[in-house]
Scaffold this motif. Structure first.
Motif, PDB file in Angstrom:
ATOM      1  N   LYS A 188      38.791  32.462  44.319  1.00 32.68           N
ATOM      2  CA  LYS A 188      38.134  32.108  43.060  1.00 32.68           C
ATOM      3  C   LYS A 188      37.692  30.643  43.052  1.00 32.68           C
ATOM      4  O   LYS A 188      36.597  30.318  42.587  1.00 32.68           O
ATOM      5  CB  LYS A 188      39.079  32.372  41.889  1.00 32.68           C
ATOM      6  CG  LYS A 188      39.296  33.843  41.564  1.00 32.68           C
ATOM      7  CD  LYS A 188      40.235  34.006  40.377  1.00 32.68           C
ATOM      8  CE  LYS A 188      40.398  35.467  39.986  1.00 32.68           C
ATOM      9  NZ  LYS A 188      41.332  35.630  38.828  1.00 32.68           N
ATOM     10  N   ASP A 208      43.575  33.100  44.170  1.00 36.68           N
ATOM     11  CA  ASP A 208      43.243  31.795  43.581  1.00 36.68           C
ATOM     12  C   ASP A 208      42.337  30.975  44.501  1.00 36.68           C
ATOM     13  O   ASP A 208      41.405  30.309  44.041  1.00 36.68           O
ATOM     14  CB  ASP A 208      44.525  31.009  43.290  1.00 36.68           C
ATOM     15  CG  ASP A 208      45.309  31.593  42.118  1.00 36.68           C
ATOM     16  OD1 ASP A 208      44.696  31.800  41.057  1.00 36.68           O
ATOM     17  OD2 ASP A 208      46.509  31.838  42.280  1.00 36.68           O
ATOM     18  N   ASP A 220      51.653  25.353  40.436  1.00 36.10           N
ATOM     19  CA  ASP A 220      50.517  26.125  39.929  1.00 36.10           C
ATOM     20  C   ASP A 220      49.592  26.444  41.098  1.00 36.10           C
ATOM     21  O   ASP A 220      48.955  25.546  41.659  1.00 36.10           O
ATOM     22  CB  ASP A 220      49.768  25.318  38.875  1.00 36.10           C
ATOM     23  CG  ASP A 220      48.649  26.120  38.222  1.00 36.10           C
ATOM     24  OD1 ASP A 220      48.278  27.181  38.751  1.00 36.10           O
ATOM     25  OD2 ASP A 220      48.120  25.664  37.189  1.00 36.10           O
ATOM     26  N   ALA A 262      46.693  27.779  41.221  1.00 38.86           N
ATOM     27  CA  ALA A 262      45.281  27.461  40.970  1.00 38.86           C
ATOM     28  C   ALA A 262      44.995  26.000  41.305  1.00 38.86           C
ATOM     29  O   ALA A 262      43.927  25.661  41.842  1.00 38.86           O
ATOM     30  CB  ALA A 262      44.923  27.760  39.510  1.00 38.86           C
ATOM     31  N   THR A 271      53.495  32.187  43.104  1.00 38.25           N
ATOM     32  CA  THR A 271      52.777  33.218  43.846  1.00 38.25           C
ATOM     33  C   THR A 271      53.580  34.515  43.747  1.00 38.25           C
ATOM     34  O   THR A 271      54.590  34.580  43.047  1.00 38.25           O
ATOM     35  CB  THR A 271      52.637  32.801  45.319  1.00 38.25           C
ATOM     36  OG1 THR A 271      53.945  32.776  45.919  1.00 38.25           O
ATOM     37  CG2 THR A 271      52.014  31.422  45.436  1.00 38.25           C
TER      38      THR A 271
END
Length: 599
Positions: free
Chosen positions: A364, A361, A562, A564, A523
């Motif tokens: 990205k 994550d 989260d 991300a 995770t």
């Protein structure tokens, strides 16, 4: 404030309200005639209030001694006053009928009681402040101080030419050049603030600190002077306020107010976000940032000092105001221009453990922000597949015990390393007596000596370029240990001590460090690939082991955080000139920081 000034206030207020009501709104036919004054004439107001024109004229000129409540109500109805305007009219009448020789009404108390301070600190996930009628922020909880960081930054710190001045929203709005960037609805908020100050002046005409503030702002801000002359008034109750925050970005928050009955003139403000909204995520991010960056207890607030002749003080230049912000402890709260300039600087990120979980994550998110990324793992092909291709990605094999080759490959491809993220790790769980010495050592080797090894290889590159940021993913287990965590917590406590001690060693070279302590995020830490449970060999622990393993396995993939969103937060934190030494990620992590280790 003398009797003449009070009569002028009454006259100007009634004239301004009369000018706002058209004959049509009042139900009076105009027959197309030309009118010399806007709004209603005096005789029309007198007709609507059912008093004589001469009597109303005397009222409008400030001769209110002996006027009855019923007449005032009739005048208020004729002028279609709202609740705030009615209250203001009654305040003007009350103070006009009070002899100037009497002791003036006591100004509102400036100090906040300890019980209220404890209440503020007990509000988590909510930004809260206590303010007085002249818009001073008397106290705030941690999130409140973070939310209003630019206002606190704008207030001159102790020891300057205005010692002890409290953060003041009105002064910030009208004198700080960054205010219109902080408040998207700046003009409306400015008008509302002036209206609230006007209401306070009606309640407390002898409040010297307020009259000094009004004099200062009217002299130094043409807009304030124009709004003040409009005689609009307002009572703060509830609503929505938008912020463009230098750390959290755009926020739309609902506020509620509560007057503190035992503390006249003090009001509690709370700010919350709509559940599930982008603002809720931004507010949670700000709470984590504040828990890691700001001191839990700010310096004690000092009541505002009455400086000599504030209205004569020269306006601060934009350069002066900008320098004050740079000298303030909260220097990371930057202007929008500075934020955009930093965002334009693309960096090279070196991320360990990027093949799955949080590492993927982060990689990205860095790529999405336009950065170049060196994503490492045991299998470069799987890393590239997980992160995605692109010319800005280099997937490299890495053994955290020897990172020399991977660091060399990164420099050979991109020429530098700006951000190192120590993310690779594993989890050996179990009771201390049941974890084998070999597994305990493996935990320490991977989770503590692994980041040390990679950082040791990267620091010469960062020293050569005189810049860099070392981000190490730690855990709340490094702040407060717990059952079944002896090996993992030992390694994370070591990480905390190592990274905290490293910070002053590398700071002279322009290198910063940041520890990230996540709470429970979705995770792969609890997955079979990452978590190794000690074999149950001691009967005394058997039942607790069974229950704990079953509970943790059921949590795998169900954690509330989260990853991300955490990755996006790290990208934003890396853009700060002074990133926090620690960043508590998630509400549960913030709670651990606030409560501290169990004693």
């Amino acid at each position: 404030m003398g009797d003449v000034d009070r009569k002028d206030d009454i006259r100007e207020f009634l004239v301004s309200r009369r000018a706002k009501i058209s004959p049509e709104q009042a139900g009076i036919p105009s027959y197309g005639e030309l009118r010399r004054v806007p709004g209603l004439r005096r005789e029309e107001v007198a007709q609507l209030a059912r008093v004589s024109t001469d009597y109303y004229t005397r009222l409008e000129r400030g001769s209110l001694r002996g006027v009855s409540d019923s007449v005032l109500e009739a005048v208020a109805s004729a002028l279609q006053l709202d609740a705030a305007e009615r209250a203001h009219l009654m305040d003007l009448v009350r103070t006009a009928n009070t002899s100037s020789r009497r002791a003036p009404r006591r100004p509102p108390e400036q100090r906040v009681r300890p019980g209220v301070l404890r209440l503020l600190d007990g509000l988590t996930g909510v930004a809260a402040t206590v303010q007085n009628g002249r818009s001073d922020i008397l106290a705030a909880n941690l999130l409140g101080r973070a939310l209003y960081g630019p206002v606190f930054t704008s207030a001159p710190p102790m020891g300057t030419d205005t010692p002890g001045r409290l953060p003041n929203q009105a002064r910030y709005l009208f004198l700080d050049p960054g205010a219109d960037g902080f408040y998207p609805d700046w003009r409306a908020i400015a008008a509302s603030t002036v209206a609230m100050l006007r209401s306070e002046a009606g309640r407390n005409p002898h409040y010297r600190a307020l009259t000094d503030l009004v004099g200062e702002l009217a002299t130094r801000s043409g807009l304030f002077a124009a709004l003040w002359a409009g005689h609009d008034v307002r009572i703060h109750t509830t609503g929505t306020k938008r912020f463009h925050h230098p750390v959290a970005g755009d926020l739309s928050l609902q506020y509620e107010t509560l007057d503190l009955p035992g503390d006249e003139g003090q009001t509690l403000f709370t700010f919350t976000a709509e559940p599930g909204s982008a603002s809720e995520n931004a507010l949670a991010f700000l709470a984590s940032w504040a828990a890691s960056r700001l001191p839990k207890q700010p310096p004690p607030a000092t009541p505002p000092v009455d400086p000599p002749s504030p209205a004569c003080a020269p306006p601060r230049s934009r350069e002066h105001a900008t320098q004050e912000r740079r000298d303030h402890p909260m220097t990371e709260l930057k202007t929008n221009a500075e934020q955009k300039e930093n965002l334009a600087e693309m960096k090279v990120w070196f991320i360990t453990g990027a093949g799955r979980g949080m590492g993927t994550d982060i990689a990205k998110a860095a790529l999405a922000a336009g950065h170049k990324v060196v994503a490492t793992g045991r299998n470069p092909e799987k890393v590239a597949q997980a992160v995605g291709g692109g010319e800005n990605l280099l997937a490299v094999k890495l053994d955290v015990t020897d990172a020399t080759a991977a660091i060399a490959a990164a420099v050979d491809r991109f020429g530098r390393i700006d951000v190192l993220v120590n993310n690779a790790g594993n989890f050996y769980a179990g009771f201390f007596e049941e974890i084998t010495p070999a597994d305990f050592r493996t935990q320490i080797e991977t989770t503590l000596f692994g980041p040390m090894s990679v950082t040791r290889a990267a620091l010469p590159v960062m020293r050569a370029q005189s810049s860099g940021l070392v981000v190490t993913i730690s855990s709340t287990a490094g702040i407060a240990g717990g059952e079944f965590l002896t090996a993992y917590a030992a390694s994370k406590f070591g990480v905390e001590g190592w990274a905290e001690s490293l910070a002053p060693e590398v700071a002279p070279f322009g290198i910063r460090t940041m520890l990230v302590e996540p709470g429970f995020f979705r995770t792969e830490l609890l997955s079979p690939e990452s978590t190794h449970y000690a074999e149950s060999t001691i009967g005394d622990y058997a039942e607790r082991t069974r229950q704990t393993v079953a509970a943790w396995r059921s949590m795998d993939g169900q954690q509330g955080g989260d990853p991300a969103k955490l990755a996006d937060a790290l990208i934003r934190l890396a853009e700060l000139d002074e990133p926090p030494l620690r960043f508590a990620a998630g509400a549960d992590a913030v709670e651990v920081f606030e409560t501290g280790p169990r004693l």
